[in-house]
Design a protein around this motif. Structure first.
Motif, mmCIF file in Angstrom:
data_model
loop_
_atom_site.group_PDB
_atom_site.id
_atom_site.type_symbol
_atom_site.label_atom_id
_atom_site.label_comp_id
_atom_site.label_asym_id
_atom_site.label_seq_id
_atom_site.Cartn_x
_atom_site.Cartn_y
_atom_site.Cartn_z
ATOM 1 N N TRP A 14 0.828 -1.199 0.000
ATOM 2 C CA TRP A 14 0.000 0.000 0.000
ATOM 3 C C TRP A 14 0.872 1.261 0.000
ATOM 4 O O TRP A 14 0.673 2.181 -0.784
ATOM 5 N N ILE A 15 1.876 1.279 0.888
ATOM 6 C CA ILE A 15 2.771 2.448 0.977
ATOM 7 C C ILE A 15 3.576 2.598 -0.320
ATOM 8 O O ILE A 15 3.727 3.700 -0.848
ATOM 9 N N TYR A 16 4.076 1.466 -0.856
ATOM 10 C CA TYR A 16 4.848 1.532 -2.100
ATOM 11 C C TYR A 16 4.006 2.097 -3.238
ATOM 12 O O TYR A 16 4.444 2.984 -3.983
ATOM 13 N N ALA A 17 2.784 1.579 -3.399
ATOM 14 C CA ALA A 17 1.914 2.037 -4.488
ATOM 15 C C ALA A 17 1.578 3.514 -4.328
ATOM 16 O O ALA A 17 1.576 4.276 -5.306
ATOM 17 N N PHE A 18 1.318 3.937 -3.099
ATOM 18 C CA PHE A 18 0.975 5.341 -2.853
ATOM 19 C C PHE A 18 2.141 6.262 -3.205
ATOM 20 O O PHE A 18 1.991 7.243 -3.932
ATOM 21 N N ILE A 19 3.327 5.944 -2.729
ATOM 22 C CA ILE A 19 4.509 6.772 -3.003
ATOM 23 C C ILE A 19 4.872 6.726 -4.488
ATOM 24 O O ILE A 19 5.219 7.745 -5.091
ATOM 25 N N ASP A 20 4.760 5.543 -5.098
ATOM 26 C CA ASP A 20 5.053 5.415 -6.522
ATOM 27 C C ASP A 20 4.100 6.282 -7.337
ATOM 28 O O ASP A 20 4.508 6.951 -8.287
ATOM 29 N N CYS A 21 2.839 6.284 -6.964
ATOM 30 C CA CYS A 21 1.843 7.106 -7.666
ATOM 31 C C CYS A 21 2.161 8.592 -7.504
ATOM 32 O O CYS A 21 2.087 9.358 -8.467
#
Length: 132
Positions: A14-21
Protein backbone atom coordinates in the motif's frame (compact mmCIF):
# COMPACT_ATOMS: atom_id res chain seq x y z
CA UNK A 1 4.54 -13.45 15.06
CA UNK A 2 4.23 -15.04 11.63
CA UNK A 3 0.55 -14.18 11.50
CA UNK A 4 1.52 -10.49 11.17
CA UNK A 5 3.55 -11.04 7.99
CA UNK A 6 0.57 -10.77 5.57
CA UNK A 7 -0.50 -7.52 7.23
CA UNK A 8 3.02 -6.11 6.97
CA UNK A 9 3.24 -7.16 3.31
CA UNK A 10 -0.12 -5.52 2.61
CA UNK A 11 1.02 -2.34 4.38
CA UNK A 12 4.31 -2.33 2.43
CA UNK A 13 2.42 -2.79 -0.87
CA UNK A 14 0.00 0.00 0.00
CA UNK A 15 2.77 2.45 0.98
CA UNK A 16 4.85 1.53 -2.10
CA UNK A 17 1.91 2.04 -4.49
CA UNK A 18 0.97 5.34 -2.85
CA UNK A 19 4.51 6.77 -3.00
CA UNK A 20 5.05 5.41 -6.52
CA UNK A 21 1.84 7.11 -7.67
CA UNK A 22 2.83 10.42 -6.08
CA UNK A 23 6.30 10.34 -7.65
CA UNK A 24 5.13 9.36 -11.14
CA UNK A 25 5.00 12.27 -13.63
CA UNK A 26 1.52 13.05 -14.91
CA UNK A 27 2.42 12.07 -18.49
CA UNK A 28 3.26 8.50 -17.41
CA UNK A 29 -0.08 7.88 -15.67
CA UNK A 30 -2.57 5.80 -17.68
CA UNK A 31 -6.39 5.53 -17.78
CA UNK A 32 -7.18 8.08 -15.03
CA UNK A 33 -5.81 11.39 -13.79
CA UNK A 34 -3.15 11.09 -11.12
CA UNK A 35 -5.52 12.44 -8.44
CA UNK A 36 -7.97 9.65 -9.28
CA UNK A 37 -5.29 7.02 -8.80
CA UNK A 38 -4.24 8.55 -5.48
CA UNK A 39 -7.83 8.43 -4.23
CA UNK A 40 -8.33 4.85 -5.42
CA UNK A 41 -5.13 3.75 -3.68
CA UNK A 42 -6.14 5.52 -0.46
CA UNK A 43 -9.77 4.36 -0.32
CA UNK A 44 -9.40 0.85 -1.79
CA UNK A 45 -6.04 -0.04 -0.32
CA UNK A 46 -5.47 -3.62 -1.53
CA UNK A 47 -7.35 -3.47 -4.84
CA UNK A 48 -6.27 0.10 -5.56
CA UNK A 49 -2.60 -0.73 -4.98
CA UNK A 50 -2.74 -3.77 -7.23
CA UNK A 51 -4.70 -1.85 -9.88
CA UNK A 52 -2.10 0.94 -9.82
CA UNK A 53 0.77 -1.51 -10.24
CA UNK A 54 -0.98 -3.37 -13.06
CA UNK A 55 -2.74 -0.64 -15.04
CA UNK A 56 -1.95 2.79 -13.65
CA UNK A 57 1.58 3.54 -14.81
CA UNK A 58 3.34 3.30 -18.16
CA UNK A 59 6.04 0.77 -17.46
CA UNK A 60 7.21 0.21 -21.02
CA UNK A 61 8.40 2.43 -23.84
CA UNK A 62 6.39 5.54 -24.49
CA UNK A 63 4.74 5.10 -27.91
CA UNK A 64 4.67 8.82 -28.84
CA UNK A 65 8.32 9.54 -28.09
CA UNK A 66 9.72 6.16 -29.01
CA UNK A 67 11.82 5.93 -25.85
CA UNK A 68 11.40 5.30 -22.17
CA UNK A 69 11.55 8.28 -19.82
CA UNK A 70 14.95 7.11 -18.56
CA UNK A 71 16.32 7.07 -22.13
CA UNK A 72 14.84 10.51 -22.80
CA UNK A 73 16.55 11.95 -19.69
CA UNK A 74 19.81 10.25 -20.65
CA UNK A 75 19.64 11.77 -24.18
CA UNK A 76 18.52 15.25 -23.07
CA UNK A 77 21.07 15.88 -20.38
CA UNK A 78 22.76 19.28 -20.32
CA UNK A 79 26.35 19.42 -21.56
CA UNK A 80 29.32 18.46 -19.42
CA UNK A 81 29.85 20.57 -16.35
CA UNK A 82 33.21 22.29 -16.08
CA UNK A 83 35.13 22.44 -12.86
CA UNK A 84 35.66 26.02 -11.65
CA UNK A 85 39.35 25.97 -12.52
CA UNK A 86 38.49 24.96 -16.12
CA UNK A 87 35.64 27.42 -16.66
CA UNK A 88 36.85 30.47 -18.64
CA UNK A 89 34.03 32.69 -17.35
CA UNK A 90 34.85 31.86 -13.75
CA UNK A 91 38.57 32.47 -14.32
CA UNK A 92 37.80 35.82 -16.00
CA UNK A 93 35.64 36.84 -13.02
CA UNK A 94 38.51 35.96 -10.68
CA UNK A 95 40.91 38.10 -12.72
CA UNK A 96 38.45 41.00 -12.60
CA UNK A 97 38.07 40.64 -8.83
CA UNK A 98 41.86 40.55 -8.45
CA UNK A 99 42.19 43.79 -10.42
CA UNK A 100 39.59 45.47 -8.22
CA UNK A 101 41.28 44.20 -5.07
CA UNK A 102 44.71 45.36 -6.27
CA UNK A 103 43.45 48.87 -7.04
CA UNK A 104 41.74 49.03 -3.63
CA UNK A 105 44.96 47.87 -1.96
CA UNK A 106 46.96 50.54 -3.83
CA UNK A 107 44.48 53.20 -2.69
CA UNK A 108 44.78 52.01 0.92
CA UNK A 109 48.60 52.01 0.71
CA UNK A 110 48.60 55.54 -0.70
CA UNK A 111 46.22 56.68 2.06
CA UNK A 112 48.43 55.01 4.69
CA UNK A 113 51.57 56.71 3.31
CA UNK A 114 49.79 60.07 3.34
CA UNK A 115 48.70 59.57 6.96
CA UNK A 116 52.18 58.44 8.00
CA UNK A 117 53.74 61.52 6.38
CA UNK A 118 51.17 63.70 8.12
CA UNK A 119 51.94 62.06 11.46
CA UNK A 120 55.71 62.48 10.96
CA UNK A 121 55.23 66.19 10.24
CA UNK A 122 53.18 66.63 13.41
CA UNK A 123 55.75 64.79 15.50
CA UNK A 124 58.50 66.92 13.99
CA UNK A 125 56.93 69.99 15.55
CA UNK A 126 54.82 71.20 12.69
CA UNK A 127 51.18 72.00 13.29
CA UNK A 128 48.38 71.37 10.85
CA UNK A 129 49.09 74.65 8.97
CA UNK A 130 52.65 73.55 8.21
CA UNK A 131 54.33 76.13 10.55
CA UNK A 132 56.78 75.38 13.35
Amino acid sequence: MIRYVPYLLFLALWIYAFIDCLNTPEEEVRHLPKVGWVLIILFFAMLGSIAWLVAGKNRGPVPAGGSTPAEWHRNHRPGPTLAPDDDPEFLASLREENKKDESLLKDWEADLRRREDELRRREGGEDSSGQR
